[in-house]
Write a protein that holds these residues in place. Structure first.
Motif, short mmCIF file in Angstrom:
data_model
loop_
_atom_site.label_atom_id
_atom_site.label_comp_id
_atom_site.label_asym_id
_atom_site.label_seq_id
_atom_site.Cartn_x
_atom_site.Cartn_y
_atom_site.Cartn_z
N GLN A 23 14.30 13.45 1.88
CA GLN A 23 14.89 12.34 2.60
C GLN A 23 13.95 11.93 3.73
O GLN A 23 13.62 12.74 4.60
N ALA A 24 13.50 10.69 3.69
CA ALA A 24 12.51 10.21 4.65
C ALA A 24 13.16 9.33 5.71
O ALA A 24 13.85 8.36 5.39
N TYR A 25 12.96 9.70 6.97
CA TYR A 25 13.42 8.91 8.11
C TYR A 25 12.17 8.40 8.82
O TYR A 25 11.49 9.14 9.53
N LEU A 26 11.84 7.13 8.59
CA LEU A 26 10.55 6.58 9.01
C LEU A 26 10.72 5.54 10.10
O LEU A 26 11.54 4.62 9.96
N LEU A 27 9.93 5.69 11.14
CA LEU A 27 9.88 4.67 12.17
C LEU A 27 9.11 3.46 11.66
O LEU A 27 8.23 3.60 10.80
N ASN A 28 9.42 2.30 12.17
CA ASN A 28 8.67 1.11 11.80
C ASN A 28 7.21 1.32 12.19
O ASN A 28 6.90 2.04 13.14
N PRO A 29 6.29 0.70 11.45
CA PRO A 29 4.86 0.88 11.76
C PRO A 29 4.59 0.62 13.23
O PRO A 29 5.18 -0.29 13.83
N PRO A 30 3.72 1.43 13.85
CA PRO A 30 3.43 1.24 15.27
C PRO A 30 2.86 -0.14 15.58
O PRO A 30 2.18 -0.73 14.74
N ILE A 31 3.18 -0.64 16.75
CA ILE A 31 2.67 -1.95 17.15
C ILE A 31 1.15 -1.91 17.32
O ILE A 31 0.44 -2.81 16.90
N ALA A 32 0.67 -0.82 17.92
CA ALA A 32 -0.78 -0.69 18.14
C ALA A 32 -1.48 -0.43 16.82
O ALA A 32 -1.18 0.55 16.13
N GLN A 33 -2.37 -1.31 16.43
CA GLN A 33 -3.07 -1.18 15.16
C GLN A 33 -3.86 0.13 15.12
O GLN A 33 -4.57 0.48 16.05
#
Length: 273
Positions: A23-33
């Motif tokens: 089960q994957a709980y993933l944060l949205n991609p970071p703002i900083a590239q």
């Protein structure tokens, strides 16, 4: 947050209809590239006969709140025996590393977090990841499923006098081979290849005695592996977060233990500086 479930398949066949799920709980991609996040794989406890809900998603949410992607492994339990769950955990690391770019995860910052029997599972991989027999099962380089650190919560470690008999029987059967019994007493498996480890336990634990964490920490010390150990005076076994979020009985609310997760996250972040 993004939530996904993935079936985990290995060369160890699963007995029964239930398939292991990550089960994957993933944060949205970071703002900083280019900014990458660490990840933690949570292995709930349950004596290798069940998997505690209390030691799964609530813990994942706490890691997420601190910028750490979290995964909960619903590994195979009895009648499956060793090393079925171990190969599933190894495959989970390999799976996460293969999706690291997509999920903005640092491939060198993948940690294991195990509770009770789940702590034994995590510590099995932490001490055995580079052993030849596991490499043959996995069919790839051990670097693909090598963990970078472990957080062990009241873990089952030893198969000796202080063992949790139920976990041992569910993992190995009621009459295990003596060689296997010794192999799975994990204080004997610590080596210079074992990753840094955070442990916590309570002195009052009567199900999995505190000696389990003590034996493991002594072995880590002998092999000069960095570790942090916290022993709380009060608290029964299986506290999870020890707060109102995970309590089902009054005994599972233990204020003096509630800071373990903050200490563990601080420790984890020190490993990646």
């Amino acid at each position: 947050m993004i939530y996904q479930e993935y079936f985990i398949n290995t060369n160890c066949p699963v007995i029964g209809l239930e398939q292991p799920v990550l089960q994957a709980y993933l944060l949205n991609p970071p703002i900083a590239q280019g900014k990458l996040r660490p990840a933690v794989i949570i292995c709930p406890g349950g004596g290798y006969s069940r998997r505690s809900v209390r030691e799964g998603e609530p813990v994942a949410m706490r890691f997420l709140s601190q910028g750490i992607n979290a995964f909960v492994l619903q590994y195979s339990i009895v009648p499956n025996r060793f090393p079925t769950a171990l190969t599933q955990l190894a495959e989970s690391i390999r799976f996460i590393r293969s999706h690291a770019e997509e999920w903005s995860i640092d491939t060198n910052q993948i940690f294991l977090n195990g509770f009770s029997a789940g702590g034994h599972l995590a510590a099995c991989l932490g001490t055995m990841w580079n052993q030849e027999w596991l490499q043959k099962i996995m069919g790839s380089s051990p670097s693909e499923y090598q963990p970078n650190g472990m957080i062990l919560c009241y873990p089952v470690i030893t198969t000796g006098p202080f063992t949790h008999q139920e976990s041992c029987e569910h993992l190995m059967g009621s009459q295990p081979d003596e060689t296997l019994l010794q192999h799975l007493s994990l204080e004997n498996q610590v080596s210079s290849n074992t990753p840094p480890t955070f442990l916590w336990h309570t002195q009052q634990d009567t199900s999995v005695p505190v000696e389990n964490s003590l034996l493991f920490s002594i072995a880590l010390r002998q092999h000069k592996i960095p570790f942090e150990l916290h022993i709380y005076e009060r608290g029964i076994h299986g506290l999870a977060l020890a707060d109102e979020v995970t309590m089902r009985t009054p005994e599972q609310w233990e204020p003096n233990c509630q800071d373990w997760i903050d200490k563990a996250i601080s420790w984890l972040k020190r490993q990646i500086i």
